[in-house]
Design a protein around this motif. Structure first.
Motif, mmCIF file in Angstrom:
data_model
loop_
_atom_site.group_PDB
_atom_site.id
_atom_site.type_symbol
_atom_site.label_atom_id
_atom_site.label_comp_id
_atom_site.label_asym_id
_atom_site.label_seq_id
_atom_site.Cartn_x
_atom_site.Cartn_y
_atom_site.Cartn_z
ATOM 1 N N VAL A 156 0.810 -1.244 -0.098
ATOM 2 C CA VAL A 156 0.001 -0.037 -0.034
ATOM 3 C C VAL A 156 0.822 1.248 0.003
ATOM 4 O O VAL A 156 1.592 1.505 1.018
ATOM 5 N N THR A 157 1.103 1.919 -1.092
ATOM 6 C CA THR A 157 2.214 2.759 -1.364
ATOM 7 C C THR A 157 1.732 4.163 -1.998
ATOM 8 O O THR A 157 0.669 3.989 -2.688
ATOM 9 N N ASN A 158 2.654 5.153 -1.786
ATOM 10 C CA ASN A 158 2.434 6.328 -2.569
ATOM 11 C C ASN A 158 2.849 6.364 -4.050
ATOM 12 O O ASN A 158 2.928 7.291 -4.745
ATOM 13 N N GLY A 159 3.460 5.302 -4.189
ATOM 14 C CA GLY A 159 4.338 5.251 -5.618
ATOM 15 C C GLY A 159 5.316 6.119 -6.000
ATOM 16 O O GLY A 159 5.658 6.097 -7.107
ATOM 17 N N TYR A 160 5.855 6.626 -4.816
ATOM 18 C CA TYR A 160 7.035 7.523 -5.152
ATOM 19 C C TYR A 160 8.208 6.765 -5.134
ATOM 20 O O TYR A 160 8.988 6.813 -3.782
ATOM 21 N N ILE A 161 8.936 6.092 -6.057
ATOM 22 C CA ILE A 161 10.028 5.076 -5.841
ATOM 23 C C ILE A 161 10.517 5.150 -7.274
ATOM 24 O O ILE A 161 9.561 5.380 -8.425
ATOM 25 N N ASN A 162 11.901 5.232 -7.734
ATOM 26 C CA ASN A 162 12.394 5.220 -8.924
ATOM 27 C C ASN A 162 12.237 3.801 -9.613
ATOM 28 O O ASN A 162 11.754 2.715 -8.755
ATOM 29 N N ILE A 178 -1.987 1.920 -5.141
ATOM 30 C CA ILE A 178 -1.202 2.958 -5.101
ATOM 31 C C ILE A 178 -2.085 4.474 -5.010
ATOM 32 O O ILE A 178 -3.269 4.557 -5.521
ATOM 33 N N ASP A 179 -1.460 5.087 -4.259
ATOM 34 C CA ASP A 179 -2.152 6.391 -3.822
ATOM 35 C C ASP A 179 -1.654 7.418 -5.003
ATOM 36 O O ASP A 179 -0.508 7.792 -5.124
ATOM 37 N N LEU A 180 -3.002 7.984 -5.900
ATOM 38 C CA LEU A 180 -2.855 8.724 -6.680
ATOM 39 C C LEU A 180 -3.378 10.088 -6.157
ATOM 40 O O LEU A 180 -4.610 10.222 -6.190
ATOM 41 N N LYS A 181 -2.766 11.070 -5.597
ATOM 42 C CA LYS A 181 -3.079 12.298 -4.812
ATOM 43 C C LYS A 181 -4.055 13.121 -5.617
ATOM 44 O O LYS A 181 -5.009 13.689 -5.057
ATOM 45 N N GLY A 182 -3.744 13.296 -6.714
ATOM 46 C CA GLY A 182 -4.107 14.410 -7.747
ATOM 47 C C GLY A 182 -3.513 14.241 -8.971
ATOM 48 O O GLY A 182 -3.252 13.129 -9.181
ATOM 49 N N PHE A 183 -3.629 15.248 -9.781
ATOM 50 C CA PHE A 183 -3.331 15.093 -11.024
ATOM 51 C C PHE A 183 -2.534 16.337 -11.576
ATOM 52 O O PHE A 183 -2.544 16.738 -12.942
ATOM 53 N N SER A 184 -1.568 16.851 -10.713
ATOM 54 C CA SER A 184 -0.947 17.988 -11.048
ATOM 55 C C SER A 184 0.385 18.201 -10.378
ATOM 56 O O SER A 184 0.333 17.601 -9.177
ATOM 57 N N ASP A 185 1.359 18.670 -10.771
ATOM 58 C CA ASP A 185 2.669 19.039 -9.894
ATOM 59 C C ASP A 185 2.417 19.844 -8.994
ATOM 60 O O ASP A 185 2.916 19.883 -7.927
ATOM 61 N N GLU A 186 1.409 21.008 -9.357
ATOM 62 C CA GLU A 186 1.109 21.911 -8.263
ATOM 63 C C GLU A 186 0.535 21.330 -6.941
ATOM 64 O O GLU A 186 1.152 21.710 -5.992
ATOM 65 N N TYR A 187 -0.099 20.221 -7.250
ATOM 66 C CA TYR A 187 -0.836 19.656 -5.990
ATOM 67 C C TYR A 187 0.231 18.840 -5.366
ATOM 68 O O TYR A 187 0.281 18.729 -4.067
ATOM 69 N N TYR A 188 0.885 18.065 -6.207
ATOM 70 C CA TYR A 188 1.937 17.220 -5.481
ATOM 71 C C TYR A 188 3.012 18.208 -4.835
ATOM 72 O O TYR A 188 3.910 17.674 -3.830
ATOM 73 N N LYS A 192 5.453 17.783 -1.196
ATOM 74 C CA LYS A 192 7.158 17.768 -1.368
ATOM 75 C C LYS A 192 7.324 16.853 -2.530
ATOM 76 O O LYS A 192 8.319 16.056 -2.467
ATOM 77 N N GLY A 193 6.426 16.384 -3.529
ATOM 78 C CA GLY A 193 6.682 15.510 -4.763
ATOM 79 C C GLY A 193 6.314 15.837 -6.083
ATOM 80 O O GLY A 193 6.102 17.283 -6.342
ATOM 81 N N ARG A 194 6.501 15.106 -6.960
ATOM 82 C CA ARG A 194 6.211 15.385 -8.322
ATOM 83 C C ARG A 194 5.034 14.220 -8.847
ATOM 84 O O ARG A 194 5.149 13.075 -8.468
ATOM 85 N N ILE A 195 4.129 14.580 -9.731
ATOM 86 C CA ILE A 195 3.233 13.494 -10.346
ATOM 87 C C ILE A 195 3.953 12.196 -11.177
ATOM 88 O O ILE A 195 3.626 11.153 -11.063
ATOM 89 N N ARG A 196 4.708 12.796 -11.985
ATOM 90 C CA ARG A 196 5.264 11.804 -12.974
ATOM 91 C C ARG A 196 5.748 10.457 -12.482
ATOM 92 O O ARG A 196 5.441 9.561 -13.053
ATOM 93 N N PRO A 197 6.675 10.693 -11.518
ATOM 94 C CA PRO A 197 7.036 9.361 -10.791
ATOM 95 C C PRO A 197 5.898 8.130 -10.520
ATOM 96 O O PRO A 197 6.279 7.040 -10.609
ATOM 97 N N VAL A 198 4.815 9.014 -9.985
ATOM 98 C CA VAL A 198 3.757 7.967 -9.460
ATOM 99 C C VAL A 198 3.093 7.502 -10.657
ATOM 100 O O VAL A 198 2.687 6.362 -10.593
ATOM 101 N N LEU A 199 2.969 8.387 -11.808
ATOM 102 C CA LEU A 199 2.220 7.698 -13.045
ATOM 103 C C LEU A 199 2.801 6.555 -13.637
ATOM 104 O O LEU A 199 2.670 5.665 -14.043
ATOM 105 N N ASP A 200 4.307 6.796 -13.399
ATOM 106 C CA ASP A 200 5.329 5.679 -13.996
ATOM 107 C C ASP A 200 5.068 4.265 -13.065
ATOM 108 O O ASP A 200 5.229 3.429 -13.827
#
Length: 284
Positions: A156-162, A178-188, A192-200
């Motif tokens: 059960v993960t935020n998906g923020y991993i390489n 997988i926790d997808l918090k929102g759909f923008s870098d602004e929200y992430y 203190k994160g970015r969305i792209r690694p989570v989508l990956d």
């Protein structure tokens, strides 16, 4: 029992500085300092996992509580967590363990696997409660042993991993939420994160194991139709049968806004179902 273990996925630099490569933060960590996750600690140029085997929470949970709605429904799973997180969300529901470091109970992978084997109606082990990826070495060691015993492993993960550490771990993982918090870098950025690694992570993991997605709808932040549409549309491009859990927010930690409006929750579900076959409401 080990109190600390050398980390995987880091580089040694000059002057006893190290670069952690486990997650997309790529923390440069000086001697006697820890990364943003608070648990990967530099000791004279060696990066140590200071939470290896340290349990903050454990319980026998229904698998649906993870939440995994479409994976072995009706069964239970041994759920364990440690301390720390590589994101900092002001609305964190488990901030007492994700943002604070305590002693916990020291254990071993073998002990955890033995517990899982002897529990009735238990399909395996869920690494949950806080972010399991920062507990990487313990999760990997435990998952390997657990798989050999024929039990299931759940993240059960935020998906923020390489991608490299994710791909090394995935052969031992049977299901993920997988926790997808929102759909923008602004929200992430607020976390203190970015969305792209989570989508990956979502895209890679969907090819290897059962996955379900959870989005916490926070009042005044991501509780809008545009966000729901963006999330559901993206998931549908991977597989429209992936379940989406829309979870109701309640005031926690630094956030004092009112709980998510129930009428909006119901509307959001209808929007999600335009793109996906399965949308579930949680915390309602």
């Amino acid at each position: 029992m080990l109190k600390e273990k050398e980390c995987m996925y880091y580089e040694k630099l000059r002057d006893d500085t190290v670069k952690c490569t486990l997650c997309p933060h790529y923390c440069f960590i000086e001697d006697k300092k820890a990364g943003l996750c608070k648990v990967r600690y530099n000791k004279k140029g060696t990066l140590l996992s200071t939470n290896y085997g340290r349990i903050s929470s454990y319980a026998m949970d229904p698998i649906e509580k993870k939440p995994l709605k479409d994976y072995y429904p009706g069964y239970r799973i041994l759920s364990i967590g440690t301390f720390g997180c590589n994101l900092e969300c002001g609305f964190c529901q488990n901030h007492n363990i994700s943002q604070e470091i305590k002693e916990g109970v020291l254990t071993t992978p073998q002990n955890i696997v033995d517990m899982a084997i002897h529990e009735k109606n238990n399909i395996g082990i869920a690494f949950t409660y806080n972010e399991p990826s920062i507990w990487y070495e313990f999760v990997l060691d435990t998952a390997k042993l657990n798989q050999k015993k024929g039990k299931k492993n759940v993240l059960v993960t935020n998906g923020y991993i390489n991608q490299a550490p994710l791909k090394e771990l995935l052969p031992y993982i049977d299901a993920m939420n997988i926790d997808l918090k929102g759909f923008s870098d602004e929200y992430y950025k607020e976390c203190k994160g970015r969305i792209r690694p989570v989508l990956d992570t979502i895209k890679t993991s969907a090819q290897k194991c059962h996955i379900e997605i959870t989005t916490l709808l926070v009042t005044g932040k991501n509780d809008n139709i545009e966000t729901i549409e963006d999330i559901a549309r993206y998931i549908s491009t991977i597989d429209d049968s992936i379940p989406l859990h829309l979870s109701r927010y309640f005031p926690r930690y630094q956030y004092k806004q009112a709980p998510t409006d129930i009428h909006f929750m119901n509307r959001a579900k209808k929007i999600g179902l335009k793109y996906l076959k399965k949308v579930y409401l949680g915390n309602v």
